[in-house]
Design an enzyme around this catalytic site. Structure first.
Site, PDB file in Angstrom:
ATOM      1  CB  CYS A 153      -6.127   7.260   3.911  1.00 22.18           C
ATOM      2  SG  CYS A 153      -5.588   8.609   2.848  1.00 22.18           S
ATOM      3  CG  HIS A 290      -2.498   9.397   6.118  1.00 26.07           C
ATOM      4  ND1 HIS A 290      -3.019   8.432   5.287  1.00 26.07           N
ATOM      5  CD2 HIS A 290      -2.523   8.866   7.363  1.00 26.07           C
ATOM      6  CE1 HIS A 290      -3.336   7.361   6.008  1.00 26.07           C
ATOM      7  NE2 HIS A 290      -3.040   7.601   7.258  1.00 26.07           N
ATOM      8  CG  ASN A 328      -3.285   5.536  10.244  1.00 22.66           C
ATOM      9  OD1 ASN A 328      -3.802   5.758   9.155  1.00 22.66           O
ATOM     10  ND2 ASN A 328      -1.991   5.638  10.445  1.00 22.66           N
TER      11      ASN A 328
END
Ligand SMILES: *[C@@H]1O[C@H](CO)[C@@H](O)[C@H](O)[C@H]1NC(C)=O
Ligand SMILES: *[C@@H]1O[C@H](CO)[C@@H](O)[C@H](O)[C@H]1NC(C)=O
Length: 373
Positions: A153, A290, A328
């Site tokens: 990520c 994240h 995302n």
């Protein structure tokens, strides 16, 4: 369960759905709406997300986890102060621990090297627009990516940040190579996680970044760094950490473009859509794990909050909710077509902890870099 049985489940639902909209004469026996049994919901989940399990014991175990996740989603639904919907997601058959291992960024929660925050100019005081959505600007935001079984990520968000900043500043749409960040990074840990600044250090060290087209994402770290093989399409001069003031972040976003943020992803496992309004108890702002791309902000129309608490008609809140829009890297099947929204103004899930952006442009000379410690 045999595939034909699965299909007929779907078919039955489809027919029931169709029947509602057709004339009486055409109507199949309409049993009226009834809550789907857990097993049926699970079967639909398996079809929707193409899940099969190696044996009946595993199937039973996953069904059990699925049931617990749905109960958890229900609790989140009741606790949420925003407009978010929680329920069946691509991750509904994973335990919280598995989800963390598969999608969390282990390193991001470790000790961060000290990166100074830009105090920024005071210009921002003036006007922060009420809405901003860089997805509406052609060529700025690339398609939603899927990180697969790679904890990257941090690299995906950094790539998205560089692409957007490059497109805005140089009026040239680029899609940069995440794989180069994974193969050539010396500070991060490839598919096992990294900090977002590890990606920027690699870009500085490689003197730019190749295109995604030439050096495409593989989902695993390659044996060799192939940075020298391909021409560069984008460069950065440095990277900065912004203020933790959400108004200042909004101003920077509106005037300069998308930035990366690192959040606590806990609530995202059961998230379907809407604005998540968490509290420090439901989503610890210190425990960030994240990295995602912040692409805009806005506020919901003043409509009734869905919150069940407002039982008396008088107490129906007509307040609007301010939110952030985030991109995302879990594919377009997740969330709001790959995006999600978090409440703006309450440091939701730690969003102000590491607001970081690259500053794009060709550097005058090669910079010496080293991994922060
Ligand atoms: C479904 O999953 C199987 C492996 O479990 C895979 O071989 C197949 O390609 C998948 N199908 C789709 C449509 O993704
Ligand atoms: C920079 O790149 C060189 C190879 O060109 C490599 O040996 C070195 O480890 C890299 N340094 C960092 C901090 O990535």
């Amino acid at each position: 369960m045999a595939p034909t049985v699965l299909l007929s489940c779907l078919l039955a639902l489809l027919v029931a759905g169709l029947a509602q909209g057709t004339k009486d004469s055409f109507r199949v026996q309409d049993p009226g709406p009834r809550p789907l049994e857990l097993r049926e919901v699970f079967t639909l989940f398996q079809i929707q997300y193409n899940r099969s399990y190696s044996n009946p014991a595993e199937h039973a175990r996953r069904l059990d986890i699925f049931a617990r996740n749905l109960a958890q989603a229900q609790r989140l639904q009741e606790e949420d102060l925003g407009t978010a919907n929680f329920g069946v997601t691509p991750f509904s058959d994973l335990t919280e621990e598995e989800f963390g291992q598969l999608y969390g960024n282990q390193r991001a929660d470790g000790k961060a090297p000290s990166v100074d925050r830009e105090t920024g100019s005071d210009e921002w005081e003036g006007s922060v627009p009420s809405t901003c959505d860089w997805r509406k600007a052609p060529g700025v935001i690339s398609s939603v990516k899927y990180q697969e079984n790679c904890l990257c990520c941090w690299a995906m968000a950094a790539a998205g940040n560089i692409e957007a900043q490059w497109a805005i500043k140089h009026k040239e749409s680029v899609e940069v190579s995440v794989q180069e960040l994974l193969d050539c990074g010396r500070c991060g840990d490839g598919c096992r996680g990294g900090y977002v600044w590890d990606a920027y250090i690699t870009v500085l060290n490689n003197s730019g970044l190749a295109s995604e087209k030439n050096y495409p994402f593989q989902g695993v770290v390659g044996k060799k760094c192939q940075a020298k093989k391909y021409k560069k399409v984008a460069w950065i001069q440095d990277f900065i950490m912004l203020s933790d003031n959400e108004q200042k972040i909004a101003w920077y976003l509106a005037t300069e473009g998308p930035i990366t943020v690192t959040i606590n992803m806990k609530l995202l496992q059961q998230y379907k859509n809407g604005v998540i309004r968490a509290t420090p108890t439901t989503c610890d702002p210190q425990h960030v794990n994240h990295v995602v791309l912040l692409v805009g902000f806005g506020k919901t129309k003043s409509v009734e909050r869905r919150r069940a608490k407002a039982v008396s008609s008088q107490s129906h809140s007509r307040q609007s909710t301010q939110y952030w829009i985030l991109k995302n890297s879990w594919g377009a099947n997740w969330g709001e077509e790959g995006y999600f929204r978090l409440h703006r103004g309450s440091n939701a899930c730690g969003i102000t902890k590491y607001p970081i952006t690259a500053r794009v442009g060709k550097p005058d000379k090669k910079q010496r870099v080293s991994c922060p410690r």
